[in-house]
Design a protein around this motif. Sequence first.
Motif, PDB file in Angstrom:
ATOM      1  N   ILE A  74      51.164  46.595  31.170  1.00 27.79           N
ATOM      2  CA  ILE A  74      50.567  45.711  30.164  1.00 27.79           C
ATOM      3  C   ILE A  74      50.393  46.455  28.843  1.00 27.79           C
ATOM      4  O   ILE A  74      50.663  45.910  27.772  1.00 27.79           O
ATOM      5  CB  ILE A  74      49.226  45.143  30.675  1.00 27.79           C
ATOM      6  N   THR A  75      49.979  47.718  28.907  1.00 25.87           N
ATOM      7  CA  THR A  75      49.814  48.510  27.691  1.00 25.87           C
ATOM      8  C   THR A  75      51.141  48.681  26.967  1.00 25.87           C
ATOM      9  O   THR A  75      51.222  48.520  25.743  1.00 25.87           O
ATOM     10  CB  THR A  75      49.217  49.889  28.036  1.00 25.87           C
ATOM     11  N   ILE A  76      52.198  48.983  27.690  1.00 28.68           N
ATOM     12  CA  ILE A  76      53.522  49.142  27.083  1.00 28.68           C
ATOM     13  C   ILE A  76      53.995  47.820  26.492  1.00 28.68           C
ATOM     14  O   ILE A  76      54.536  47.786  25.382  1.00 28.68           O
ATOM     15  CB  ILE A  76      54.531  49.694  28.109  1.00 28.68           C
ATOM     16  N   ALA A  95      45.350  58.363  46.424  1.00 30.77           N
ATOM     17  CA  ALA A  95      45.266  57.024  45.837  1.00 30.77           C
ATOM     18  C   ALA A  95      45.687  55.983  46.862  1.00 30.77           C
ATOM     19  O   ALA A  95      46.647  56.161  47.598  1.00 30.77           O
ATOM     20  CB  ALA A  95      46.162  56.935  44.617  1.00 30.77           C
ATOM     21  N   LYS A  96      44.950  54.914  46.894  1.00 29.86           N
ATOM     22  CA  LYS A  96      45.270  53.818  47.804  1.00 29.86           C
ATOM     23  C   LYS A  96      46.305  52.913  47.139  1.00 29.86           C
ATOM     24  O   LYS A  96      46.393  52.850  45.919  1.00 29.86           O
ATOM     25  CB  LYS A  96      44.000  53.050  48.134  1.00 29.86           C
ATOM     26  N   PRO A  97      47.090  52.193  47.947  1.00 34.46           N
ATOM     27  CA  PRO A  97      48.136  51.333  47.376  1.00 34.46           C
ATOM     28  C   PRO A  97      47.616  50.321  46.356  1.00 34.46           C
ATOM     29  O   PRO A  97      48.256  50.071  45.350  1.00 34.46           O
ATOM     30  CB  PRO A  97      48.732  50.637  48.594  1.00 34.46           C
ATOM     31  N   LYS A  98      46.428  49.760  46.587  1.00 38.08           N
ATOM     32  CA  LYS A  98      45.889  48.780  45.640  1.00 38.08           C
ATOM     33  C   LYS A  98      45.530  49.438  44.313  1.00 38.08           C
ATOM     34  O   LYS A  98      45.745  48.875  43.250  1.00 38.08           O
ATOM     35  CB  LYS A  98      44.664  48.081  46.229  1.00 38.08           C
ATOM     36  N   GLU A  99      44.990  50.672  44.378  1.00 39.98           N
ATOM     37  CA  GLU A  99      44.652  51.390  43.156  1.00 39.98           C
ATOM     38  C   GLU A  99      45.910  51.750  42.378  1.00 39.98           C
ATOM     39  O   GLU A  99      45.942  51.663  41.157  1.00 39.98           O
ATOM     40  CB  GLU A  99      43.869  52.649  43.486  1.00 39.98           C
ATOM     41  N   MET A 100      46.955  52.155  43.102  1.00 43.96           N
ATOM     42  CA  MET A 100      48.212  52.495  42.440  1.00 43.96           C
ATOM     43  C   MET A 100      48.815  51.269  41.768  1.00 43.96           C
ATOM     44  O   MET A 100      49.337  51.357  40.657  1.00 43.96           O
ATOM     45  CB  MET A 100      49.191  53.098  43.447  1.00 43.96           C
ATOM     46  N   ALA A 101      48.731  50.125  42.415  1.00 42.76           N
ATOM     47  CA  ALA A 101      49.262  48.895  41.839  1.00 42.76           C
ATOM     48  C   ALA A 101      48.500  48.526  40.576  1.00 42.76           C
ATOM     49  O   ALA A 101      49.093  48.085  39.591  1.00 42.76           O
ATOM     50  CB  ALA A 101      49.189  47.766  42.860  1.00 42.76           C
ATOM     51  N   LYS A 102      47.180  48.718  40.578  1.00 43.03           N
ATOM     52  CA  LYS A 102      46.375  48.422  39.385  1.00 43.03           C
ATOM     53  C   LYS A 102      46.761  49.354  38.242  1.00 43.03           C
ATOM     54  O   LYS A 102      46.865  48.932  37.093  1.00 43.03           O
ATOM     55  CB  LYS A 102      44.882  48.564  39.694  1.00 43.03           C
ATOM     56  N   ASN A 103      46.981  50.633  38.556  1.00 40.20           N
ATOM     57  CA  ASN A 103      47.368  51.597  37.525  1.00 40.20           C
ATOM     58  C   ASN A 103      48.724  51.236  36.925  1.00 40.20           C
ATOM     59  O   ASN A 103      48.907  51.295  35.714  1.00 40.20           O
ATOM     60  CB  ASN A 103      47.402  53.012  38.087  1.00 40.20           C
ATOM     61  N   ILE A 104      49.665  50.873  37.780  1.00 39.47           N
ATOM     62  CA  ILE A 104      50.996  50.499  37.302  1.00 39.47           C
ATOM     63  C   ILE A 104      50.913  49.240  36.452  1.00 39.47           C
ATOM     64  O   ILE A 104      51.549  49.150  35.404  1.00 39.47           O
ATOM     65  CB  ILE A 104      51.969  50.330  38.490  1.00 39.47           C
ATOM     66  N   ASN A 105      50.107  48.264  36.872  1.00 40.74           N
ATOM     67  CA  ASN A 105      49.942  47.040  36.083  1.00 40.74           C
ATOM     68  C   ASN A 105      49.312  47.342  34.732  1.00 40.74           C
ATOM     69  O   ASN A 105      49.721  46.783  33.711  1.00 40.74           O
ATOM     70  CB  ASN A 105      49.101  46.013  36.848  1.00 40.74           C
ATOM     71  N   SER A 106      48.329  48.217  34.691  1.00 45.91           N
ATOM     72  CA  SER A 106      47.671  48.578  33.431  1.00 45.91           C
ATOM     73  C   SER A 106      48.655  49.242  32.472  1.00 45.91           C
ATOM     74  O   SER A 106      48.682  48.934  31.286  1.00 45.91           O
ATOM     75  CB  SER A 106      46.492  49.515  33.686  1.00 45.91           C
ATOM     76  N   VAL A 107      49.451  50.147  32.993  1.00 47.56           N
ATOM     77  CA  VAL A 107      50.444  50.823  32.164  1.00 47.56           C
ATOM     78  C   VAL A 107      51.483  49.827  31.660  1.00 47.56           C
ATOM     79  O   VAL A 107      51.860  49.842  30.489  1.00 47.56           O
ATOM     80  CB  VAL A 107      51.112  51.980  32.947  1.00 47.56           C
TER      81      VAL A 107
END
Length: 105
Positions: A38-40, A24-36
């Motif tokens: 926001i969901t929480i 995973a690239k850093p930008k993809e990881m940041a998007k995943n963390i942001n999505s999680v």
Amino acid sequence: MICLTNDKFIDKKKKTPGLRKSKAKPKEMAKNINSVSITILLFVLLVASTEILKSEAQTFCFECGPVPFLGTNADCFNCCKTKYGSPPVVSGVVEGSEKHCHCYC
């Protein structure tokens, strides 16, 4: 040359297999963390606004009076106190389509 990486020694001259890098690239990881995140946040707001987890401290104990009970909630509470006593009974509410007097402990 010997390097210390995650508490393991890796000898680069011997080409010892090193630790695998994340695909995973850093930008993809940041998007995943942001999505999680926001969901929480949305879940917490939903629970707080609808009071889903709010627990009732009172539980249904007894019924009191005739059916249908034609009095008010205050009359129902007085019926409950008179019949069952004040320490176990904390409230009385006229509920249901048939207007039952329910006593809560």
